[in-house]
Write an enzyme that holds these catalytic residues in place. Structure first.
Site, PDB file in Angstrom:
ATOM      1  N   LYS A  52      -0.003  -1.249   0.471  1.00 44.06           N
ATOM      2  CA  LYS A  52      -0.023  -0.157  -0.200  1.00 44.06           C
ATOM      3  C   LYS A  52       1.440   1.012   0.492  1.00 44.06           C
ATOM      4  O   LYS A  52       0.821   2.152  -0.599  1.00 44.06           O
ATOM      5  CB  LYS A  52      -0.846   0.009   1.302  1.00 44.06           C
ATOM      6  CG  LYS A  52      -1.562  -1.140   0.892  1.00 44.06           C
ATOM      7  CD  LYS A  52      -2.780  -1.579   2.158  1.00 44.06           C
ATOM      8  CE  LYS A  52      -3.075  -2.926   2.061  1.00 44.06           C
ATOM      9  NZ  LYS A  52      -4.239  -3.307   3.568  1.00 44.06           N
ATOM     10  N   GLN A  96      -4.834  -2.102   9.516  1.00 47.68           N
ATOM     11  CA  GLN A  96      -4.162  -3.674   8.925  1.00 47.68           C
ATOM     12  C   GLN A  96      -4.998  -4.289  10.257  1.00 47.68           C
ATOM     13  O   GLN A  96      -4.824  -4.480  11.460  1.00 47.68           O
ATOM     14  CB  GLN A  96      -3.244  -3.258   8.795  1.00 47.68           C
ATOM     15  CG  GLN A  96      -3.334  -4.532   7.802  1.00 47.68           C
ATOM     16  CD  GLN A  96      -4.071  -4.721   6.545  1.00 47.68           C
ATOM     17  OE1 GLN A  96      -3.313  -3.878   6.041  1.00 47.68           O
ATOM     18  NE2 GLN A  96      -4.306  -5.746   6.365  1.00 47.68           N
ATOM     19  N   ASP A 119     -10.816   2.366   3.641  1.00 49.19           N
ATOM     20  CA  ASP A 119     -11.642   0.802   3.048  1.00 49.19           C
ATOM     21  C   ASP A 119     -12.620   0.946   3.212  1.00 49.19           C
ATOM     22  O   ASP A 119     -12.938  -0.567   2.973  1.00 49.19           O
ATOM     23  CB  ASP A 119     -10.415  -0.258   5.104  1.00 49.19           C
ATOM     24  CG  ASP A 119      -9.287  -0.676   4.349  1.00 49.19           C
ATOM     25  OD1 ASP A 119      -9.082  -1.336   3.194  1.00 49.19           O
ATOM     26  OD2 ASP A 119      -8.460  -0.996   5.822  1.00 49.19           O
TER      27      ASP A 119
END
Ligand code: NAD
Length: 293
Positions: A52, A96, A119
């Site tokens: 990312k 995460q 997200d």
């Protein structure tokens, strides 16, 4: 059989994003900034976050990686989230997953400001998605939609079978493909571990989306001739011939279905890179205040 090449497609999309960033820079505008919070040292999580951050560099975004030890308390993590929520500098951020067992993932997800939830995991974004309102789409389903759309695969009237009902992949995927929308209008069956005859369900599908987490679970004998197969699974299986001692496989027996399907996503190089691209697209939208103004 044609490969749905997520790696190549994600590079194309990143090039498009990079051009937009160059224009923003030239005009003296706000450079999109993505932050990632990584707790502990789970090797898979480290590799996802690395990819990312690398992708941010590639398109010219600013990025910040906040790494903390497994011993972080829930309170400390919530404080970091609060700082990111209120920072004028950060357009979007991700925490995460998975998190250490002593931290409540639901509490953490709920603490993220939906305006910065690139997200697309917050229930506000999920609810908006379900009602077809402007929102950050969850990154993996968004990437799959992009892939289906850019390869010109018809979803209207198609029978889609989604295998797996997680909040981040299976369930949102089933909602998105059944919506009255471009790359929607499908008749969707959402299957899971309690489905009675999974093989019979999958065999009726024009499009199969497998998000289970079991290596090579979907075999050639389960699918219809000419079906489109999207493999979301990322599973590590031991492989002594590899230096690192393992290789990545999906939830689909790729070699088996290759002779029967019309399109298949490889693992790696299919859905994974598209997930990262979606995160960049959501961050760009956030920096432009496209969703929440
Ligand atoms: P999860 O682990 O949260 O849930 C798995 C789902 O599979 C459950 O809904 C369960 O009902 C279903 N399931 C389990 N066993 C089954 C069976 N025998 N028959 C039918 N259904 C069964 O799933 P997740 O977080 O969506 O992850 C699924 C896979 O996708 C994992 O391999 C994960 O690593 C991968 N993944 C990949 C990406 C990507 O970017 N490519 C993103 C997220 C997840």
């Amino acid at each position: 059989m044609e490969i749905l090449d997520g790696k190549k497609l994600s590079e194309d999309i990143k090039n498009e994003i990079a051009q937009e960033v160059a224009q923003i820079k030239a005009a003296g505008g706000n450079i999109p900034h993505l932050a990632a919070v990584l707790i502990g040292n789970n090797p898979a999580s480290e590799s996802y976050v690395r990819s990312k951050v690398r992708s941010c560099d590639q398109v010219g975004f600013e990025s910040t990686l906040i790494r903390k030890d497994d011993s972080i308390t829930e309170e400390e993590l919530l404080e970091i989230i609060h700082e990111l929520n209120t920072s004028d500098d950060v357009d979007g951020f991700i925490v995460q997953l998975p998190l250490p067992k002593h931290i409540d993932e639901v509490k953490v997800t709920l603490a993220i400001d939906p305006k910065k939830d690139v997200d697309g995991f917050h229930p506000v974004n999920f609810g908006r998605m379900a009602q077809g309102l402007p929102c950050y789409l969850p990154a993996t389903p968004f990437g799959i939609l992009q892939m289906i759309e850019r390869y010109g695969i018809e979803t209207s009237g198609a029978h889609v079978v989604v295998v797996g009902r997680s909040n981040i992949v299976g369930t949102p995927m089933s909602i998105l493909l059944s919506r009255k929308a471009k790359t929607g209008n499908a008749t969707v069956t959402l299957t899971h571990s309690r489905t009675k005859d999974l093989a019979a369900e999958v065999s009726r599908a024009d499009i199969v989306i497998a998000a289970i987490g079991i290596p090579n679970f979907i075999s050639a004998d389960m699918i219809k001739e000419g079906a489109v197969i999207i493999d979301v699974g990322i599973n590590r299986v031991e492989d002594e011939t590899r230096k690192r001692g393992y290789r990545l496989v999906g939830d689909v027996d790729f070699d088996g279905v290759a002779g029967k399907a019309s399109y298949v996503t490889p693992v790696p190089g299919g859905v994974g890179p598209m997930t990262v691209t979606s995160l960049l697209m959501n961050t760009l939208k956030s920096s432009r205040k496209e969703i929440y103004g």
